[in-house]
Design a protein around this motif. Structure first.
Motif, PDB file in Angstrom:
ATOM      1  N   THR A 119       0.855  -1.189   0.000  1.00 18.91           N
ATOM      2  CA  THR A 119       0.000   0.000   0.000  1.00 18.91           C
ATOM      3  C   THR A 119       0.886   1.232   0.000  1.00 18.91           C
ATOM      4  N   GLY A 120       0.292   2.385  -0.282  1.00 18.80           N
ATOM      5  CA  GLY A 120       1.043   3.631  -0.278  1.00 18.80           C
ATOM      6  C   GLY A 120       1.568   3.996  -1.652  1.00 18.80           C
ATOM      7  N   GLY A 121       2.336   5.093  -1.702  1.00 15.68           N
ATOM      8  CA  GLY A 121       2.840   5.624  -2.957  1.00 15.68           C
ATOM      9  C   GLY A 121       4.348   5.570  -3.046  1.00 15.68           C
ATOM     10  N   SER A 122       4.929   6.523  -3.796  1.00 23.04           N
ATOM     11  CA  SER A 122       6.372   6.554  -4.005  1.00 23.04           C
ATOM     12  C   SER A 122       7.093   6.892  -2.711  1.00 23.04           C
ATOM     13  N   GLY A 123       8.290   6.328  -2.572  1.00 26.87           N
ATOM     14  CA  GLY A 123       9.065   6.504  -1.353  1.00 26.87           C
ATOM     15  C   GLY A 123       9.530   5.159  -0.853  1.00 26.87           C
ATOM     16  N   ARG A 124      10.239   5.161   0.262  1.00 22.70           N
ATOM     17  CA  ARG A 124      10.816   3.932   0.798  1.00 22.70           C
ATOM     18  C   ARG A 124      10.436   3.734   2.261  1.00 22.70           C
ATOM     19  N   PHE A 125       9.235   4.071   2.616  1.00 21.61           N
ATOM     20  CA  PHE A 125       8.766   3.884   3.988  1.00 21.61           C
ATOM     21  C   PHE A 125       7.835   2.680   4.057  1.00 21.61           C
ATOM     22  N   ASN A 126       8.028   1.847   5.052  1.00 24.77           N
ATOM     23  CA  ASN A 126       7.199   0.671   5.291  1.00 24.77           C
ATOM     24  C   ASN A 126       6.680   0.726   6.719  1.00 24.77           C
ATOM     25  N   ALA A 127       5.754  -0.157   7.046  1.00 24.33           N
ATOM     26  CA  ALA A 127       5.206  -0.175   8.400  1.00 24.33           C
ATOM     27  C   ALA A 127       4.946  -1.606   8.829  1.00 24.33           C
ATOM     28  N   VAL A 128       5.016  -1.815  10.143  1.00 23.92           N
ATOM     29  CA  VAL A 128       4.649  -3.092  10.733  1.00 23.92           C
ATOM     30  C   VAL A 128       3.591  -2.807  11.785  1.00 23.92           C
ATOM     31  N   MET A 129       2.518  -3.614  11.792  1.00 26.45           N
ATOM     32  CA  MET A 129       1.387  -3.409  12.698  1.00 26.45           C
ATOM     33  C   MET A 129       1.084  -4.695  13.444  1.00 26.45           C
ATOM     34  N   GLY A 130       0.951  -4.580  14.752  1.00 28.84           N
ATOM     35  CA  GLY A 130       0.639  -5.779  15.516  1.00 28.84           C
ATOM     36  C   GLY A 130       1.007  -5.620  16.980  1.00 28.84           C
ATOM     37  N   PRO A 131       0.898  -6.679  17.777  1.00 33.40           N
ATOM     38  CA  PRO A 131       0.239  -7.907  17.353  1.00 33.40           C
ATOM     39  C   PRO A 131      -1.268  -7.688  17.254  1.00 33.40           C
ATOM     40  N   THR A 132      -1.920  -8.421  16.393  1.00 28.18           N
ATOM     41  CA  THR A 132      -3.370  -8.302  16.286  1.00 28.18           C
ATOM     42  C   THR A 132      -4.022  -9.243  17.286  1.00 28.18           C
ATOM     43  N   LEU A 133      -5.218  -8.878  17.686  1.00 29.40           N
ATOM     44  CA  LEU A 133      -5.952  -9.627  18.700  1.00 29.40           C
ATOM     45  C   LEU A 133      -7.124 -10.333  18.029  1.00 29.40           C
ATOM     46  N   GLY A 134      -6.913 -11.578  17.606  1.00 32.83           N
ATOM     47  CA  GLY A 134      -7.960 -12.278  16.893  1.00 32.83           C
ATOM     48  C   GLY A 134      -7.919 -11.991  15.411  1.00 32.83           C
ATOM     49  N   GLY A 135      -8.728 -12.725  14.661  1.00 28.29           N
ATOM     50  CA  GLY A 135      -8.812 -12.522  13.226  1.00 28.29           C
ATOM     51  C   GLY A 135      -7.533 -12.960  12.527  1.00 28.29           C
ATOM     52  N   PRO A 136      -7.240 -12.381  11.357  1.00 29.84           N
ATOM     53  CA  PRO A 136      -8.080 -11.415  10.648  1.00 29.84           C
ATOM     54  C   PRO A 136      -9.316 -12.075  10.019  1.00 29.84           C
ATOM     55  N   THR A 137     -10.319 -11.252   9.778  1.00 25.51           N
ATOM     56  CA  THR A 137     -11.543 -11.734   9.134  1.00 25.51           C
ATOM     57  C   THR A 137     -11.776 -10.940   7.854  1.00 25.51           C
ATOM     58  N   THR A 138     -12.100 -11.648   6.782  1.00 23.50           N
ATOM     59  CA  THR A 138     -12.318 -11.035   5.471  1.00 23.50           C
ATOM     60  C   THR A 138     -13.744 -11.344   5.007  1.00 23.50           C
ATOM     61  N   LYS A 139     -14.438 -10.315   4.514  1.00 25.20           N
ATOM     62  CA  LYS A 139     -15.808 -10.493   4.030  1.00 25.20           C
ATOM     63  C   LYS A 139     -15.956  -9.875   2.649  1.00 25.20           C
ATOM     64  N   ARG A 140     -16.777 -10.533   1.831  1.00 21.63           N
ATOM     65  CA  ARG A 140     -17.043 -10.071   0.468  1.00 21.63           C
ATOM     66  C   ARG A 140     -17.989  -8.875   0.490  1.00 21.63           C
ATOM     67  N   VAL A 141     -17.724  -7.907  -0.371  1.00 22.08           N
ATOM     68  CA  VAL A 141     -18.611  -6.758  -0.553  1.00 22.08           C
ATOM     69  C   VAL A 141     -19.652  -7.130  -1.593  1.00 22.08           C
ATOM     70  N   GLU A 142     -20.920  -7.161  -1.186  1.00 26.71           N
ATOM     71  CA  GLU A 142     -22.009  -7.542  -2.078  1.00 26.71           C
ATOM     72  C   GLU A 142     -22.772  -6.297  -2.510  1.00 26.71           C
ATOM     73  N   LEU A 143     -22.871  -6.092  -3.813  1.00 26.86           N
ATOM     74  CA  LEU A 143     -23.468  -4.880  -4.367  1.00 26.86           C
ATOM     75  C   LEU A 143     -24.964  -5.038  -4.598  1.00 26.86           C
ATOM     76  N   PRO A 144     -25.742  -3.969  -4.413  1.00 26.80           N
ATOM     77  CA  PRO A 144     -27.182  -4.028  -4.693  1.00 26.80           C
ATOM     78  C   PRO A 144     -27.437  -4.102  -6.196  1.00 26.80           C
ATOM     79  N   ASP A 145     -28.642  -4.490  -6.555  1.00 27.10           N
ATOM     80  CA  ASP A 145     -28.988  -4.675  -7.969  1.00 27.10           C
ATOM     81  C   ASP A 145     -28.847  -3.391  -8.779  1.00 27.10           C
ATOM     82  N   ASP A 146     -29.145  -2.252  -8.166  1.00 28.85           N
ATOM     83  CA  ASP A 146     -29.101  -0.982  -8.898  1.00 28.85           C
ATOM     84  C   ASP A 146     -27.791  -0.231  -8.650  1.00 28.85           C
ATOM     85  N   TRP A 147     -26.688  -0.968  -8.503  1.00 26.29           N
ATOM     86  CA  TRP A 147     -25.407  -0.365  -8.135  1.00 26.29           C
ATOM     87  C   TRP A 147     -24.962   0.714  -9.122  1.00 26.29           C
ATOM     88  N   GLU A 148     -25.061   0.431 -10.408  1.00 31.43           N
ATOM     89  CA  GLU A 148     -24.601   1.405 -11.407  1.00 31.43           C
ATOM     90  C   GLU A 148     -25.420   2.694 -11.327  1.00 31.43           C
TER      91      GLU A 148
END
Length: 368
Positions: free
Chosen positions: A319-348
């Motif tokens: 993630t991010g743009g140009s440059g040489r910076f990185n990040a570390v995040m943690g420790p996480t507590l549980g998860g991770p959990t991933t869910k699908r984004v479901e679009l409504p019928d009239d999305w457009e």
């Protein structure tokens, strides 16, 4: 002062007294605004997305819409809000402990797939920073929805010793276009053309610079290990399960596109395996987690310990743009959990109706 401004001031003051805000002004959730917000989903307004907290718990679609309005979201944000709320409500997220623990945990949200472009989710320069409406409002709305559904306030249920400045704002998209690897949601079993949101609850965010110059791949990967504090463990005890009984800790590495592209000759799996094998600390430096520690009579104990139990406790995304910076995040507590984004019928049609409210005349995405 206009009547609308007075309403905003009055509602903000009233909601603040009742513990329904995050301390910032809110958009009054009038019936008209909530109805408009509900245009963004095909789900019934009384549909229960999940239970949040301990006893109070049922988050309905309508309640989510109310909190979305308060946070400044648009109707086209509802699909992302629903998916994020489902991730929060998943018992494996352990969002309740992250919300009330003295440990001061943040809400990390990573968005993948086409929804990033549709909703102008920032995945490039300043990805985790301010400026983009979707990043700021959706993260805030999910935090408000949890807080208000579970009735959590500092000093009552939330007992964070210091609190966390990233509580509801650690929200970004993965920069899939500039990544040499498969995106996070594809790693987690989804198709690349699907849209998802991943939730986790890290305790800390550490950013560092990998300096320019002639550097080897070895030094690049070593830098990930060197900048991972001892408290950022990756482990899962035998008692960990879907109800979050037992310890389950993971670490997220956010690599900038430039450094990620320097490592394109390796797969994510190879890098994770290397980190898991070589991230070692003096045993007395590692964050203490009760794993059924040995008694003093068990003899001499090892001086060195592995920071990661196995590569599955490591998450790597770009993630991010140009440059040489990185990040570390943690420790996480549980998860991770991933869910699908479901679009409504009239999305457009919804995008055509509300999409121009995300238009901007500033900030050109960088490219290399």
């Amino acid at each position: 002062m206009s009547r609308q401004e007075a309403d905003i001031e009055g509602v903000t003051n009233s909601f603040y007294r009742e513990g329904k805000t995050d301390g910032l002004p809110v958009v009054p959730p009038s019936e008209e605004r909530v109805e408009q917000m509900l245009e963004g989903t095909d789900l019934p307004r009384d549909d229960v997305i999940g239970r949040l907290g301990t006893r109070e718990g049922a988050l309905t679609v309508e309640k989510l819409a109310v909190n979305g309005v308060m946070a400044g979201c648009l109707p086209i944000h509802m699909p992302l809000l629903v998916a994020g709320a489902r991730a929060l409500a998943d018992p494996q997220s352990n969002a309740i402990q992250a919300s009330v623990s003295t440990g001061s945990w943040a809400y990390l949200c990573i968005v993948n797939g086409p929804i990033r472009e549709a909703l102008d989710v920032n995945s490039d320069t300043g990805a985790f920073g301010p400026g983009f409406r979707t990043n700021r409002t959706v993260g805030r709305a999910l935090g408000l929805a949890y807080k208000n559904t579970a009735q959590i306030n500092p000093g009552e249920k939330e007992m964070a010793t210091l609190g966390n400045p990233f509580k509801f704002s650690l929200f970004a998209g993965e920069n899939e276009e500039r990544s040499p690897w498969e995106p996070m949601h594809a790693e987690r079993g989804y198709d690349r053309d699907e849209s998802t949101i991943t939730f986790a609850a890290p305790n800390s965010f550490l950013q560092y610079q990998f300096k320019a110059g002639a550097r080897s791949d070895q030094e690049m990967v070593e830098s990930l290990i060197q900048h991972t504090p001892p408290n950022m463990l990756g482990l899962k005890t035998e008692t960990a399960n879907e109800r979050y009984e037992g310890a389950q800790l993971e670490v997220f590495y956010a690599l900038c596109p430039y450094n990620a592209q320097e490592l394109e000759g390796y797969t994510k799996a190879e890098i994770k395996a290397y980190i898991a094998e070589n991230a070692r600390r003096r045993a007395d430096e590692l964050f203490s987690v009760d794993l059924g520690s040995a008694d003093a009579d068990d003899g001499l104990q090892p001086l060195w310990g592995r920071q990661f139990q196995d590569p599955d406790r490591i998450n790597l995304f770009v993630t991010g743009g140009s440059g040489r910076f990185n990040a570390v995040m943690g420790p996480t507590l549980g998860g991770p959990t991933t869910k699908r984004v479901e679009l409504p019928d009239d999305w457009e049609a919804l995008l055509e109706r509300y999409g121009d409210e995300l238009d901007r005349e500033w900030g050109q995405a960088s490219s290399e």
